[in-house]
Scaffold this active site. Structure first.
Site, mmCIF file in Angstrom:
data_model
loop_
_atom_site.group_PDB
_atom_site.id
_atom_site.type_symbol
_atom_site.label_atom_id
_atom_site.label_comp_id
_atom_site.label_asym_id
_atom_site.label_seq_id
_atom_site.Cartn_x
_atom_site.Cartn_y
_atom_site.Cartn_z
ATOM 1 N N HIS A 170 7.450 7.016 8.431
ATOM 2 C CA HIS A 170 6.685 7.784 9.411
ATOM 3 C C HIS A 170 7.579 8.856 9.993
ATOM 4 O O HIS A 170 8.769 8.626 10.194
ATOM 5 C CB HIS A 170 6.166 6.866 10.523
ATOM 6 C CG HIS A 170 5.049 7.473 11.306
ATOM 7 N ND1 HIS A 170 5.273 8.325 12.351
ATOM 8 C CD2 HIS A 170 3.703 7.374 11.157
ATOM 9 C CE1 HIS A 170 4.107 8.712 12.823
ATOM 10 N NE2 HIS A 170 3.140 8.165 12.118
ATOM 11 N N ASP A 211 -1.160 2.706 7.771
ATOM 12 C CA ASP A 211 -1.982 2.712 6.565
ATOM 13 C C ASP A 211 -1.660 1.588 5.590
ATOM 14 O O ASP A 211 -2.384 1.390 4.624
ATOM 15 C CB ASP A 211 -1.834 4.055 5.843
ATOM 16 C CG ASP A 211 -2.580 5.134 6.588
ATOM 17 O OD1 ASP A 211 -3.657 4.829 7.103
ATOM 18 O OD2 ASP A 211 -2.077 6.269 6.656
HETATM 19 N N1 ACO Z 1 9.002 5.725 -0.008
HETATM 20 C C1 ACO Z 1 10.214 6.041 -0.483
HETATM 21 N N2 ACO Z 1 11.063 6.914 0.075
HETATM 22 C C2 ACO Z 1 10.636 7.522 1.186
HETATM 23 C C3 ACO Z 1 9.381 7.246 1.764
HETATM 24 C C4 ACO Z 1 8.546 6.311 1.128
HETATM 25 N N3 ACO Z 1 7.347 6.001 1.614
HETATM 26 N N4 ACO Z 1 9.228 8.001 2.870
HETATM 27 C C5 ACO Z 1 10.358 8.712 2.985
HETATM 28 N N5 ACO Z 1 11.217 8.431 1.970
HETATM 29 C C6 ACO Z 1 12.564 8.963 1.770
HETATM 30 C C7 ACO Z 1 12.504 10.391 1.247
HETATM 31 O O1 ACO Z 1 12.510 10.433 -0.167
HETATM 32 C C8 ACO Z 1 13.757 10.965 1.851
HETATM 33 O O2 ACO Z 1 14.836 10.534 1.073
HETATM 34 P P1 ACO Z 1 16.165 11.463 0.905
HETATM 35 O O3 ACO Z 1 16.783 11.507 2.267
HETATM 36 O O4 ACO Z 1 16.972 10.728 -0.099
HETATM 37 O O5 ACO Z 1 15.680 12.806 0.441
HETATM 38 C C9 ACO Z 1 13.854 10.280 3.217
HETATM 39 O O6 ACO Z 1 13.184 9.035 3.052
HETATM 40 C C10 ACO Z 1 13.218 11.065 4.347
HETATM 41 O O7 ACO Z 1 11.885 11.401 3.940
HETATM 42 P P2 ACO Z 1 11.077 12.655 4.475
HETATM 43 O O8 ACO Z 1 9.935 12.918 3.563
HETATM 44 O O9 ACO Z 1 12.038 13.769 4.731
HETATM 45 O O10 ACO Z 1 10.588 12.082 5.875
HETATM 46 P P3 ACO Z 1 9.411 12.676 6.732
HETATM 47 O O11 ACO Z 1 9.632 12.231 8.112
HETATM 48 O O12 ACO Z 1 9.267 14.142 6.466
HETATM 49 O O13 ACO Z 1 8.126 11.988 6.070
HETATM 50 C C11 ACO Z 1 6.269 10.633 5.642
HETATM 51 C C12 ACO Z 1 7.323 11.060 6.679
HETATM 52 C C13 ACO Z 1 5.546 11.869 5.086
HETATM 53 C C14 ACO Z 1 5.231 9.745 6.323
HETATM 54 C C15 ACO Z 1 6.969 9.861 4.490
HETATM 55 O O14 ACO Z 1 7.634 8.731 5.002
HETATM 56 C C16 ACO Z 1 6.004 9.476 3.381
HETATM 57 O O15 ACO Z 1 5.767 10.279 2.475
HETATM 58 N N6 ACO Z 1 5.466 8.207 3.399
HETATM 59 C C17 ACO Z 1 4.504 7.780 2.430
HETATM 60 C C18 ACO Z 1 3.118 8.359 2.754
HETATM 61 C C19 ACO Z 1 2.478 7.669 3.945
HETATM 62 O O16 ACO Z 1 2.442 6.451 4.046
HETATM 63 N N7 ACO Z 1 1.941 8.499 4.849
HETATM 64 C C20 ACO Z 1 1.239 8.007 6.035
HETATM 65 C C21 ACO Z 1 1.955 8.414 7.258
HETATM 66 S S1 ACO Z 1 1.201 7.707 8.665
HETATM 67 C C22 ACO Z 1 -0.141 8.664 8.955
HETATM 68 O O17 ACO Z 1 -0.242 9.822 8.646
HETATM 69 C C23 ACO Z 1 -1.199 8.024 9.606
#
Ligand code: ACO
Length: 432
Positions: free
Chosen positions: A310, A367
């Site tokens: 998140h 979710d």
């Molecule tokens: N699975 C694996 N790796 C992940 C995940 C995940 N679900 N989420 C983040 N990471 C990793 C990224 O690859 C990144 O790795 P790196 O540092 O090696 O490049 C690091 O963690 C940071 O990720 P970002 O995408 O920069 O984090 P951000 O805060 O921008 O993203 C997000 C948050 C979009 C929710 C992300 O965690 C994600 O894509 N999760 C999966 C989708 C999801 O469940 N979305 C629902 C969110 S809740 C809502 O909207 C109600």
């Protein structure tokens, strides 16, 4: 920082050595922000913050959340208490009006929601025009935009916004249920005035004219809780979109339709659908979920563990805690044994101990379990994001209203740092 508790000032030192004092704004929960509103005018500099990770777009009195501590409060009330003691209509009233309703206010609000549940009969033709394969989010957003055509006074912000707000809250539920009925080829079921908000929605979704349908109080409660948990989340992607679109003077229906579209993306509200698709893929392909987690960690095909991580919660998502418990209760009540839940639980257990997820502070979000509960309620996967929209609607409306009522609101218009070509002469096509 320097100065008294009331008037804090930050200092920015520019590359040319000039010191720029910047006022600090402090929120009621002691959050601090450096106010850069005069920065460009005073210095020519702008700030660069892709994804707005550090940028506050507004002050707001609606929702407080602390991602480190896992705190979420609507108008000061903890989400855990609202989920346990309130219902969705009361929570919607709270978000939009700032206070819990009195008995009389609650009664009037409920009556208004009941009265406005029908949509104009002419709008029924729109449902007929969509192919059965249409994603319900496409239908929902288009229908919400269409409401502005049926209520043209909504274009005038001096008209009665309370009436439009009630109409929207009530009709979105009918539109969502109608789009589902249409997609499965069943007759549309009209709302029933004797039923409460959530029970009425379940009735429109699952009743058929040829049979009696009784809404189970346990499922009605589960739906109330699910919608409460989704009702607001301060400046997320879709809410910021609603505020951004509304800041141009666009009407309520258009602004909310834009929020619905922003919610559709798999990184936002589309994640609940993506979680189920991921779990189904693991189950049907017979893949070992540990192998799937290895692929995620190795970023194979940019795979992510959907429902984890998140932007704000870096410890735990308080909504996910409530949902995990509810998931067990609903499935036990219905006697449903869902293999996807077993996979989800196993994956969660392994991921929470795995260094990749722990070091990146990736925890289950709202979710991860909501999709499994929606499945148990009989709601099809492609309707999950519509359910999210139904829940988030009061939050979007509350923010839209706060933005409209705020005399400091300006049209949203970020700046950029240009990195393209410098000026060059046009070359006629025969000389290229
Ligand atoms: N699975 C694996 N790796 C992940 C995940 C995940 N679900 N989420 C983040 N990471 C990793 C990224 O690859 C990144 O790795 P790196 O540092 O090696 O490049 C690091 O963690 C940071 O990720 P970002 O995408 O920069 O984090 P951000 O805060 O921008 O993203 C997000 C948050 C979009 C929710 C992300 O965690 C994600 O894509 N999760 C999966 C989708 C999801 O469940 N979305 C629902 C969110 S809740 C809502 O909207 C109600």
């Amino acid at each position: 920082m320097a100065g008294s508790e009331k008037k804090l000032t930050a200092k920015l030192v520019l590359p040319e050595g000039k010191e720029v004092p910047l006022p600090v704004t402090v929120g009621t929960e002691d959050e601090h922000a450096i106010d850069i509103r005069s920065l460009r005018q005073d210095t020519g500099y702008i700030t660069l913050d892709t994804g707005y990770m550090n940028t506050g777009s507004t002050t707001s009195a609606i929702t407080y959340l602390d991602g480190e501590q896992g705190i979420l409060r609507y108008r000061g009330y903890p989400i855990e208490e609202l989920a346990e003691k309130s219902n969705f209509v009361e929570t919607a009233y709270l978000l939009i009006n700032g206070q819990l309703p009195t008995v009389a206010e609650r009664e009037v609000f409920g009556r208004m929601l009941t009265r406005h549940s029908l949509i104009h009969e002419d709008m029924h033709q729109f449902f007929a025009g969509y192919p059965p394969t249409s994603h319900p989010m496409a239908v929902l957003s288009a229908m919400v935009t269409s409401l502005s055509a049926y209520y043209p006074d909504s274009l005038d912000r001096n008209s009665s916004m309370d009436l439009h707000i009630t109409r929207l809250l009530s009709k979105v539920r009918t539109i969502a249920a109608f789009s589902y009925k249409k997609s499965i080829g069943q007759p549309l079921i009209y709302p029933k005035n004797s039923l409460n908000y959530c029970a009425n929605f379940l009735h429109m979704m699952f009743a058929v004219p040829s049979e009696d349908y009784e809404v189970s109080p346990i499922l009605e409660k589960a739906l109330n809780q699910l919608l409460i948990l989704h009702a607001d989340h301060e400046q997320n992607c879709s809410t910021s979109t609603v505020r951004m679109v509304g800041s141009s003077g666009a009407n309520l229906y258009a602004s909310i339709a834009a929020g619905i579209l922003a919610l559709w993306g798999p990184l936002h509200g589309g994640a609940n659908q993506a979680v189920i698709e991921m779990l189904e893929e693991i189950k049907t392909s017979g893949t070992d979920y540990k192998k799937f987690l290895d692929d995620v960690k190795n970023k194979r095909d940019n795979r992510r563990l959907m429902g984890f991580g998140h932007r704000v919660y870096k410890n735990f998502d308080p909504r996910a805690k409530i949902l995990k418990k509810m998931c067990d209760e609903v499935l036990t009540y219905l006697g449903v044994k869902d293999p996807l839940l077993d996979i989800a639980k196993s994956m969660e257990e392994v991921a929470l101990k795995d260094d990749y997820f722990v070091s990146k502070k990736l925890y289950p979000n709202v979710d991860f379990y909501s999709g499994i509960i929606y499945r148990a309620l009989g709601i099809p996967t492609n309707m999950f994001t519509v359910m999210f929209a139904l829940g988030r609607l009061p939050g979007w409306i509350a923010h839209w209203k706060e933005m409209v009522d705020d005399k400091d609101t300006k049209i949203g218009r970020p700046r950029q740092i240009y990195t393209g070509e410098r000026v060059r002469k046009y070359v006629p096509i025969d000389q290229r």
